[in-house]
Each structure stands twice: as C-alpha cells, then as structure tokens.
Design a protein around this motif. Structure first.
Motif, mmCIF file in Angstrom:
data_model
loop_
_atom_site.group_PDB
_atom_site.id
_atom_site.type_symbol
_atom_site.label_atom_id
_atom_site.label_comp_id
_atom_site.label_asym_id
_atom_site.label_seq_id
_atom_site.Cartn_x
_atom_site.Cartn_y
_atom_site.Cartn_z
ATOM 1 N N LYS A 89 28.107 97.050 4.515
ATOM 2 C CA LYS A 89 28.136 96.277 4.428
ATOM 3 C C LYS A 89 27.668 95.971 3.433
ATOM 4 N N LEU A 90 26.444 97.425 3.086
ATOM 5 C CA LEU A 90 26.034 97.531 1.607
ATOM 6 C C LEU A 90 27.005 97.744 0.908
ATOM 7 N N ASP A 91 28.177 98.921 1.060
ATOM 8 C CA ASP A 91 29.305 99.362 0.209
ATOM 9 C C ASP A 91 29.766 97.827 -0.413
ATOM 10 N N GLU A 92 29.725 96.713 0.710
ATOM 11 C CA GLU A 92 30.322 95.612 0.445
ATOM 12 C C GLU A 92 30.312 94.851 -0.603
ATOM 13 N N ALA A 93 28.539 94.881 -0.311
ATOM 14 C CA ALA A 93 27.807 93.962 -1.292
ATOM 15 C C ALA A 93 27.981 94.898 -2.844
ATOM 16 N N LEU A 94 27.269 95.650 -3.212
ATOM 17 C CA LEU A 94 27.463 96.265 -4.242
ATOM 18 C C LEU A 94 29.013 96.232 -5.138
ATOM 19 N N LYS A 95 30.461 96.741 -3.979
ATOM 20 C CA LYS A 95 31.140 96.606 -5.027
ATOM 21 C C LYS A 95 31.406 94.697 -5.478
#
Length: 194
Positions: free
Chosen positions: A67-73
């Motif tokens: 979920k953090l990866d998706e937000a950073l992207k």
C-alpha cells in the motif's frame, strides 16, 4: 527513476520529498491511513538528512507494505507526471484505510475523491450537496479540516464560495494550496466541478 537513497520506507511509514515539502505517509495492510506534509521545517530537514533523501522527487521502491508502494507511485505521478493521473480522473487512487469518523465526514472524503478529479475545483456547499446534505457546507468544511490523507483526498480543490483559495492546513497553508492548484493547471484548464 530515483534511486533507493531518494526515499525512506519503514514497515508502515514512508517519506516522500516533494516540491511542497517532505510528505509522511502511513499505511495499514488495508491502505493509506495518513498522508501529511511535515510542517516543522527543522524536523523535516533532520528526517531528510537521517534518511538520506537526496532528490526533490522520489519514486517507488519495494517495501514490505504494498500500500505504501502504491502511494509512493501515485505521488511520483502526481508531482512528476500529472497528465498520467488526469487520464484516469479520480479512479486510480492508492487504496485508502480511512478512519470511521462520522458517516457524513467519511462520505464527504469519499465523495471528494470520487467526484472532483485533478484539474477541477468545487465549493464547500457543492461538496455538501454531492455528499447528500445540501445545507451542510460548514460540516463539509470541517470534514476537509480533518482529512487524514491530504492530496490523495484532494481537500485543496475545495474553495470558498466567496472566492480565493481559502485556508489549508497542510504545509505552508494557503501558499501550499495555491501551489497544488497551480500545479494541477499544468495538466490542462482548471475547471469547476458540478
């Protein structure tokens, strides 16, 4: 793309260095729970140094929380390639895990995220109407003040009926709000949503 030294990811926390300041993102296994611009400049500076964030824009890096990866992207696209997000309107947001709050407050957050895409603005009264309570513009304003995931739930796109940009609790206040609105204008004509 930026290197691994351009961002810092802990198990449920990530930092993103943006044009409006250092952004702290928190997530659960379900989605993003908080996204805030770090207001204290000295604290932000120490975090940047501590985590060796070297560039203005940071990209996704594998973490233990997808979920953090998706937000950073999503943040990378928002700040570096907003035209990509504009193609999808409101639909391509990272997953959110919003607090329950009051039913109306939550409905206002979700209505804003679903109905006021990048490049559009609305008023507090229009947002209240979209959320099903036309006479609740002050309550819509309060919902914006308690928004836990600014930028993703775009409270900066909500303007006072009287004109101007109004207040903003993120970053440097109305200066940050104006910057975000101007940034979104680069993707095309800013329009008023109804």
């Amino acid at each position: 793309m930026a290197s691994a030294s351009d961002m810092h990811v802990e198990q449920n926390v990530a930092y993103y260095l943006s044009p409006v300041g250092l952004i702290k993102i928190q997530a659960s296994a379900k989605g993003i729970t908080s996204l805030k611009i770090v207001k204290d400049k000295s604290h932000a500076h120490s975090l940047i140094e501590e985590h060796r964030l070297e560039t203005l824009h940071n990209c996704t890096n594998p973490s233990h929380n997808k979920k953090l990866d998706e937000a950073l992207k999503w943040l990378e696209e928002y700040f570096c390639r907003p035209e990509e997000l504009r193609k999808d309107g409101c639909r391509r947001l990272p997953p959110l895990d919003l607090p329950m709050g009051g039913n109306f407050v939550r409905k206002v957050w979700l209505t804003l995220a679903d109905h006021v895409p990048l490049g559009r603005t609305t008023t507090y009264g229009e947002l209240a109407q979209l959320a099903g309570r036309p006479a609740a513009s002050r309550a819509a304003g309060q919902a914006m003040r308690t928004n836990p995931v600014s930028i993703i739930v775009p409270c900066h796109r909500v303007l006072p009926k009287s004109g101007g940009v109004g207040r903003y609790s993120g970053g440097e206040g109305s200066v940050t709000k104006q910057w975000l609105l101007d940034h979104e204008r680069v993707c095309g004509d800013m329009k008023h949503a109804k």
